[in-house]
Design a protein around this motif. Sequence first.
Motif, PDB file in Angstrom:
ATOM      1  N   LEU A 250      82.603 -50.412 -25.269  1.00 40.59           N
ATOM      2  CA  LEU A 250      81.607 -50.149 -24.228  1.00 40.59           C
ATOM      3  C   LEU A 250      80.225 -49.896 -24.834  1.00 40.59           C
ATOM      4  CD1 LEU A 250      83.643 -47.858 -21.793  1.00 40.59           C
ATOM      5  CD2 LEU A 250      82.886 -50.217 -21.394  1.00 40.59           C
ATOM      6  N   LEU A 251      80.189 -49.218 -25.962  1.00 42.42           N
ATOM      7  CA  LEU A 251      78.909 -48.954 -26.624  1.00 42.42           C
ATOM      8  C   LEU A 251      78.256 -50.255 -27.088  1.00 42.42           C
ATOM      9  CD1 LEU A 251      79.793 -45.794 -28.762  1.00 42.42           C
ATOM     10  CD2 LEU A 251      78.386 -45.883 -26.689  1.00 42.42           C
ATOM     11  N   LEU A 252      79.056 -51.159 -27.648  1.00 43.45           N
ATOM     12  CA  LEU A 252      78.508 -52.446 -28.082  1.00 43.45           C
ATOM     13  C   LEU A 252      78.039 -53.281 -26.880  1.00 43.45           C
ATOM     14  CD1 LEU A 252      81.031 -53.383 -30.922  1.00 43.45           C
ATOM     15  CD2 LEU A 252      78.635 -52.718 -31.182  1.00 43.45           C
ATOM     16  N   SER A 253      78.775 -53.210 -25.777  1.00 45.47           N
ATOM     17  CA  SER A 253      78.348 -53.917 -24.566  1.00 45.47           C
ATOM     18  C   SER A 253      77.049 -53.323 -24.027  1.00 45.47           C
ATOM     19  CB  SER A 253      79.445 -53.841 -23.498  1.00 45.47           C
ATOM     20  OG  SER A 253      80.618 -54.490 -23.928  1.00 45.47           O
ATOM     21  N   LEU A 254      76.905 -52.019 -24.131  1.00 45.93           N
ATOM     22  CA  LEU A 254      75.674 -51.362 -23.713  1.00 45.93           C
ATOM     23  C   LEU A 254      74.503 -51.856 -24.542  1.00 45.93           C
ATOM     24  CD1 LEU A 254      74.271 -49.148 -22.010  1.00 45.93           C
ATOM     25  CD2 LEU A 254      74.868 -47.521 -23.828  1.00 45.93           C
ATOM     26  N   ARG A 255      74.726 -52.005 -25.831  1.00 44.62           N
ATOM     27  CA  ARG A 255      73.672 -52.534 -26.709  1.00 44.62           C
ATOM     28  C   ARG A 255      73.258 -53.934 -26.281  1.00 44.62           C
ATOM     29  NH1 ARG A 255      72.526 -56.935 -29.200  1.00 44.62           N
ATOM     30  NH2 ARG A 255      74.743 -57.178 -29.655  1.00 44.62           N
ATOM     31  N   ALA A 256      74.233 -54.801 -25.992  1.00 44.25           N
ATOM     32  CA  ALA A 256      73.929 -56.170 -25.577  1.00 44.25           C
ATOM     33  C   ALA A 256      73.210 -56.199 -24.226  1.00 44.25           C
ATOM     34  CB  ALA A 256      75.219 -56.992 -25.510  1.00 44.25           C
ATOM     35  N   ALA A 257      73.633 -55.325 -23.293  1.00 43.93           N
ATOM     36  CA  ALA A 257      72.984 -55.277 -21.979  1.00 43.93           C
ATOM     37  C   ALA A 257      71.532 -54.825 -22.106  1.00 43.93           C
ATOM     38  CB  ALA A 257      73.756 -54.335 -21.052  1.00 43.93           C
ATOM     39  N   ALA A 258      71.272 -53.878 -23.013  1.00 42.39           N
ATOM     40  CA  ALA A 258      69.895 -53.421 -23.224  1.00 42.39           C
ATOM     41  C   ALA A 258      69.031 -54.535 -23.805  1.00 42.39           C
ATOM     42  CB  ALA A 258      69.892 -52.201 -24.159  1.00 42.39           C
ATOM     43  N   THR A 259      69.612 -55.371 -24.639  1.00 42.16           N
ATOM     44  CA  THR A 259      68.875 -56.511 -25.189  1.00 42.16           C
ATOM     45  C   THR A 259      68.490 -57.490 -24.082  1.00 42.16           C
ATOM     46  OG1 THR A 259      69.983 -56.307 -27.339  1.00 42.16           O
ATOM     47  CG2 THR A 259      69.023 -58.449 -26.804  1.00 42.16           C
ATOM     48  N   ILE A 260      69.408 -57.748 -23.165  1.00 43.77           N
ATOM     49  CA  ILE A 260      69.101 -58.623 -22.029  1.00 43.77           C
ATOM     50  C   ILE A 260      67.977 -58.019 -21.188  1.00 43.77           C
ATOM     51  CG2 ILE A 260      70.018 -59.612 -19.896  1.00 43.77           C
ATOM     52  CD1 ILE A 260      72.761 -59.721 -21.262  1.00 43.77           C
ATOM     53  N   ALA A 261      68.056 -56.718 -20.917  1.00 45.79           N
ATOM     54  CA  ALA A 261      67.022 -56.052 -20.126  1.00 45.79           C
ATOM     55  C   ALA A 261      65.659 -56.165 -20.794  1.00 45.79           C
ATOM     56  CB  ALA A 261      67.390 -54.580 -19.924  1.00 45.79           C
TER      57      ALA A 261
END
Length: 454
Positions: A250-261
Amino acid sequence: MRPGGNRGWLLRLVIAFGFAQGAVSMARPAVSYRALALGADEGAVGVIAGVYALLPLFVAVPLGRRTDHGRCAPLLPVGVVLISGGCALSGVADSLAAMAAWSGVMGLGHLCFVIGAQSIVARQSAPHEQDRNFGHFTIGASLGQLVGPIAAGALIGGRDMAGTSALALLVAAAGAAVACTSLWRIEHRTAPTSRAKDAERVPVHRILRTRGVPGGIFVSLAVLSATDILTAYLPVVGEHRGIAPSVIGLLLSLRAAATIACRLVMTPMLRLLGRTALLTVTCLLAAVLCAGIAVPVPVWALAVMLAVLGFCLGVGQPLSMTTVVQAAPDGARSTALALRLTGNRLGQVAAPAAAGLVAGVAGVAAPFVMLGALLLLSSATALRSTARPESGTERGAERDTERGAETRAETRAETGTRRGTENGSERGTGAGGVAGARARCRRARASLGRKGDI
């Protein structure tokens, strides 16, 4: 069609890139799991993963050369076919040597697709749109990196590791093939100019010596290395700190989502700060946050750090593309982008190896301190490379304006000469106002006088 006139092509390119990148992001862990199921040890898995990055190093520059003097779009379906074929054949391979070979084919396909796609964005975007369009383009990569590992994790598992990893690879092959459905009318069909056709090939050493190009390559390498090592070593950190694998995911997915944002709001950030300040500040902040991961903190604090870190890392890739494109000499932009991708591949090989050595000596958190130092250096490089009085695009436009002015002056002079010849007077060259034209006019009158005597 003028650059930037219709951005439907960009949306289709982002969709295609999302599927292609998602397939690769799904296939790479599946390849490792399948290799382990076939009896590979950690060293063999590292070799197979390394072939993915090493094989494209030998063809990146020739592909860039070809794209500089031709169309970009043909590379996209070629890349999709190679990615899809490499995934499918990895799924049915029954030896480690075959796995390594097909992993290399997959990496070659990814390189073909990315060179062609980045060259299209560079060629079809007006200079003031390149930062925004490259930012939107890389959203496709972020989406693929977000979805691919999750899909792989959902399919791989249980007692039959060989069978489930093979299934994941076949699904990845099908996902890559879907990218072809968006590859229509992406490249504007404009005939290359005669200057582009006859342009002299710019040597690689000259491209690498152009101010801005090495800095853009280094920033890209540092940001990509940070992303790769974060993905590889955060699970190890979680294991040492007692953080469950599901939480790490989940933490790694959060990192990827922040990059998209980050890439969705790239345009207003550029208006507010400008490219130099934005790239420098985000690399600097990312350096501090990477080093901070080495400090034992609660999970909620780690989540906040990774969200901000992902946002900062989202800036580096698209802006480094623009930096390289606008700094590169005319007629060598695709080659410069290929050199940037070559630097990325070298980083993907060298950074994990260096991180492994550092972790073995100083502990599992030490690679994040190393990344902090690398990003700190990239921040200084970004400040120097992007703080320029004029971009390569502006210089090219200036040279075109000068050539156009020279051509118009010559035309006026020749017109004045012809008028002078017809009228038999020096007034004909008044429009040109050039001494050489007057001399030719006098010679023409003398010639006419001789013909009259005969």
